[in-house]
Design a protein around this motif. Structure first.
Motif, PDB file in Angstrom:
ATOM      1  N   MET A  19     144.467  71.171 100.080  1.00  0.00           N
ATOM      2  CA  MET A  19     144.019  71.505 101.472  1.00  0.00           C
ATOM      3  C   MET A  19     142.871  72.081 101.590  1.00  0.00           C
ATOM      4  N   ASP A  20     142.190  72.990 100.628  1.00  0.00           N
ATOM      5  CA  ASP A  20     140.892  73.570 100.638  1.00  0.00           C
ATOM      6  C   ASP A  20     139.947  72.466 100.605  1.00  0.00           C
TER       7      ASP A  20
ATOM      8  N   VAL B 261     140.441  69.441 101.652  1.00  0.00           N
ATOM      9  CA  VAL B 261     140.567  68.492 103.072  1.00  0.00           C
ATOM     10  C   VAL B 261     139.692  69.257 103.776  1.00  0.00           C
ATOM     11  N   LEU B 262     139.802  70.663 104.072  1.00  0.00           N
ATOM     12  CA  LEU B 262     139.200  71.354 104.990  1.00  0.00           C
ATOM     13  C   LEU B 262     137.630  71.253 104.913  1.00  0.00           C
ATOM     14  N   GLU B 263     137.181  71.437 103.575  1.00  0.00           N
ATOM     15  CA  GLU B 263     135.634  71.452 103.156  1.00  0.00           C
ATOM     16  C   GLU B 263     135.254  70.118 103.678  1.00  0.00           C
ATOM     17  N   GLU B 264     136.086  68.749 103.416  1.00  0.00           N
ATOM     18  CA  GLU B 264     135.526  67.533 103.769  1.00  0.00           C
ATOM     19  C   GLU B 264     135.582  67.336 105.273  1.00  0.00           C
ATOM     20  N   MET B 265     136.460  67.821 105.883  1.00  0.00           N
ATOM     21  CA  MET B 265     136.436  67.781 107.391  1.00  0.00           C
ATOM     22  C   MET B 265     135.561  68.422 108.033  1.00  0.00           C
ATOM     23  N   SER B 266     135.237  69.678 107.660  1.00  0.00           N
ATOM     24  CA  SER B 266     134.147  70.514 107.987  1.00  0.00           C
ATOM     25  C   SER B 266     132.849  69.881 107.790  1.00  0.00           C
ATOM     26  N   GLN B 267     132.432  69.267 106.695  1.00  0.00           N
ATOM     27  CA  GLN B 267     131.308  68.731 106.224  1.00  0.00           C
ATOM     28  C   GLN B 267     130.842  67.429 107.126  1.00  0.00           C
ATOM     29  N   LYS B 268     131.737  66.732 107.428  1.00  0.00           N
ATOM     30  CA  LYS B 268     131.705  65.263 108.048  1.00  0.00           C
ATOM     31  C   LYS B 268     131.996  65.374 109.729  1.00  0.00           C
ATOM     32  N   LYS B 269     132.710  66.465 109.982  1.00  0.00           N
ATOM     33  CA  LYS B 269     132.675  66.804 111.580  1.00  0.00           C
ATOM     34  C   LYS B 269     133.167  65.537 112.554  1.00  0.00           C
ATOM     35  N   PHE B 270     134.110  64.913 111.974  1.00  0.00           N
ATOM     36  CA  PHE B 270     134.962  64.107 112.731  1.00  0.00           C
ATOM     37  C   PHE B 270     136.220  64.308 113.285  1.00  0.00           C
ATOM     38  N   GLY B 271     136.867  65.588 112.842  1.00  0.00           N
ATOM     39  CA  GLY B 271     137.977  66.157 113.148  1.00  0.00           C
ATOM     40  C   GLY B 271     139.132  65.350 112.263  1.00  0.00           C
ATOM     41  N   MET B 272     138.771  64.687 111.405  1.00  0.00           N
ATOM     42  CA  MET B 272     139.898  63.827 110.627  1.00  0.00           C
ATOM     43  C   MET B 272     139.139  63.539 109.165  1.00  0.00           C
ATOM     44  N   THR B 273     140.146  63.259 108.277  1.00  0.00           N
ATOM     45  CA  THR B 273     139.702  62.444 106.887  1.00  0.00           C
ATOM     46  C   THR B 273     140.746  61.518 106.411  1.00  0.00           C
TER      47      THR B 273
ATOM     48  N   SER C 262     154.899  75.664 108.265  1.00  0.00           N
ATOM     49  CA  SER C 262     154.844  76.323 106.902  1.00  0.00           C
ATOM     50  C   SER C 262     154.192  77.481 106.781  1.00  0.00           C
ATOM     51  N   GLY C 263     153.276  77.819 107.967  1.00  0.00           N
ATOM     52  CA  GLY C 263     152.509  78.867 107.776  1.00  0.00           C
ATOM     53  C   GLY C 263     151.527  78.965 106.649  1.00  0.00           C
ATOM     54  N   SER C 264     151.345  80.236 105.864  1.00  0.00           N
ATOM     55  CA  SER C 264     150.252  80.144 105.015  1.00  0.00           C
ATOM     56  C   SER C 264     150.615  79.119 103.910  1.00  0.00           C
ATOM     57  N   ASP C 265     151.857  78.601 103.725  1.00  0.00           N
ATOM     58  CA  ASP C 265     152.309  77.766 102.486  1.00  0.00           C
ATOM     59  C   ASP C 265     151.842  76.226 102.884  1.00  0.00           C
ATOM     60  N   ALA C 266     151.178  76.145 103.936  1.00  0.00           N
ATOM     61  CA  ALA C 266     150.564  74.666 104.120  1.00  0.00           C
ATOM     62  C   ALA C 266     149.378  74.452 103.346  1.00  0.00           C
ATOM     63  N   MET C 267     148.780  75.772 103.051  1.00  0.00           N
ATOM     64  CA  MET C 267     147.343  75.579 102.255  1.00  0.00           C
ATOM     65  C   MET C 267     147.808  75.242 100.598  1.00  0.00           C
ATOM     66  N   LYS C 268     149.149  75.343 100.483  1.00  0.00           N
ATOM     67  CA  LYS C 268     149.414  75.282  98.840  1.00  0.00           C
ATOM     68  C   LYS C 268     149.728  73.752  98.758  1.00  0.00           C
ATOM     69  N   LYS C 269     149.784  73.009  99.959  1.00  0.00           N
ATOM     70  CA  LYS C 269     150.437  71.620  99.718  1.00  0.00           C
ATOM     71  C   LYS C 269     148.996  70.700  99.306  1.00  0.00           C
ATOM     72  N   THR C 270     149.204  69.322  98.838  1.00  0.00           N
ATOM     73  CA  THR C 270     148.142  68.339  98.803  1.00  0.00           C
ATOM     74  C   THR C 270     147.890  67.501  99.945  1.00  0.00           C
TER      75      THR C 270
END
Length: 323
Positions: free
Chosen positions: A218-219, A221-233, A258-266
């Protein structure tokens, strides 16, 4: 004059003019078909002329013909004899508008018209008039009455002539097969042209497309969404096939669940499979309607082989001033 009288006058005018156009529709005959055929066959331009109110109608008809795929221009009959006749060439077709059929300024041009062999179509209220007699094709646009009480001001008659010109332009447009693509080509700056834009002309493609793999963190995922700035990937498998999508909304829902556990997912665990897509050949208006219906701000664009072609965002449509 009382308000009710004003309203009644307005209604009377509209009814009279509407009746005139309806009568015109019922009176169309083979001359109309012949006129459309002549205009379709011409290898040059359509020249429109008329004096006074008929001249104003003529300018509108010339403009409509041109916008519908038939090169056309207006020439003022009074100016024609002072040099503007040089604009007319042998292969042109002339449309002369004169309700009386006796407009002096047009009659003065008839000898020149016949001498160089120009075909003449007249739109007139008198099929026995001098202009009609000189015409190759006569389109009679006679009206029962003008909307103005004295009958001196061209109202219903000019409306009928204008309607006849529109009928010619649209019939000619259909005969030539002048469709949406051609219409958009000659209206690139107008609202009509913008509404006929294709998705593929506005979409982002190549390296601009946000994409991750199902096994990405998910890190990532967040990086890609932040770079491309479409609000999605997009989520792609290793053959670059689309398997899902992750949006800002998906991330919020995962955090709530899931709280903070969401960031542990793929990415594969958080994605939404079978996302809404659109084709590149679809109209931009179709994309806009779909976004509004589904309450989303971006669409994945697929090609004919069902591979990702690009991304179109609501902001791309806003920039066209389509809304």
């Amino acid at each position: 004059m009382h308000k009710d009288d004003i309203l009644q006058t307005g209604r009377d005018v509209l009814r009279i003019e509407g009746k005139a156009v309806q009568a015109l529709a019922e009176s169309l005959d083979e001359n109309f078909a012949a006129a459309v055929q002549l205009l379709s066959d011409t290898e040059s331009r359509v020249i429109v002329t008329g004096m006074g109110k008929s001249g104003l109608v003529g300018k509108k008809i010339a403009s409509t013909l041109a916008s519908c795929g038939t090169p056309a221009m207006f020439i003022h009959p009074a100016e024609a004899g002072h040099g503007d006749l040089g604009m007319i060439i042998k292969k042109d077709v002339l449309i002369a508008i004169s309700y009386s059929g006796e407009t002096r300024e047009i009659i003065d041009l008839l000898e020149f018209i016949k001498r160089i062999g120009i075909r003449l179509i007249s739109i007139t209220g008198d099929k026995n008039s001098r202009i009609a007699q000189y015409s190759d094709i006569v389109l009679e646009a006679r009206v029962e009455q003008e909307a103005e009480p004295t009958g001196l001001v061209p109202t219903a008659s000019s409306t009928a002539a204008l309607a006849m010109g529109d009928a010619l332009a649209i019939a000619l447009m259909k005969k030539k097969g002048f469709g949406e693509k051609e219409f958009a080509f000659v209206h690139p700056k107008g609202h009509a042209g913008r509404r006929l834009l294709k998705v593929e002309t506005l979409m982002h493609k190549g390296q601009q497309i946000p994409a991750v793999r199902p096994e990405d963190s998910m890190d990532r995922v967040l990086e890609e969404m932040s770079q491309k700035k479409f609000g999605m990937t997009c989520v792609l498998d290793h053959s670059d096939n689309l398997v899902g999508i992750i949006t800002d909304g998906d991330l919020r829902r995962q955090m709530q669940k899931s709280g903070s556990d969401a960031m542990k997912k793929t990415a594969g665990e958080c994605m939404t499979p079978n996302p809404i897509t659109i084709k590149g050949k679809d109209l931009a208006t179709t994309a806009l309607n779909l976004m509004e219906e589904k309450k989303i701000t971006a669409l994945i664009v697929m090609n004919e082989d069902n591979h990702i072609q690009g991304i179109i965002h609501l902001h791309d449509l806003w920039r066209t001033q389509m809304l």
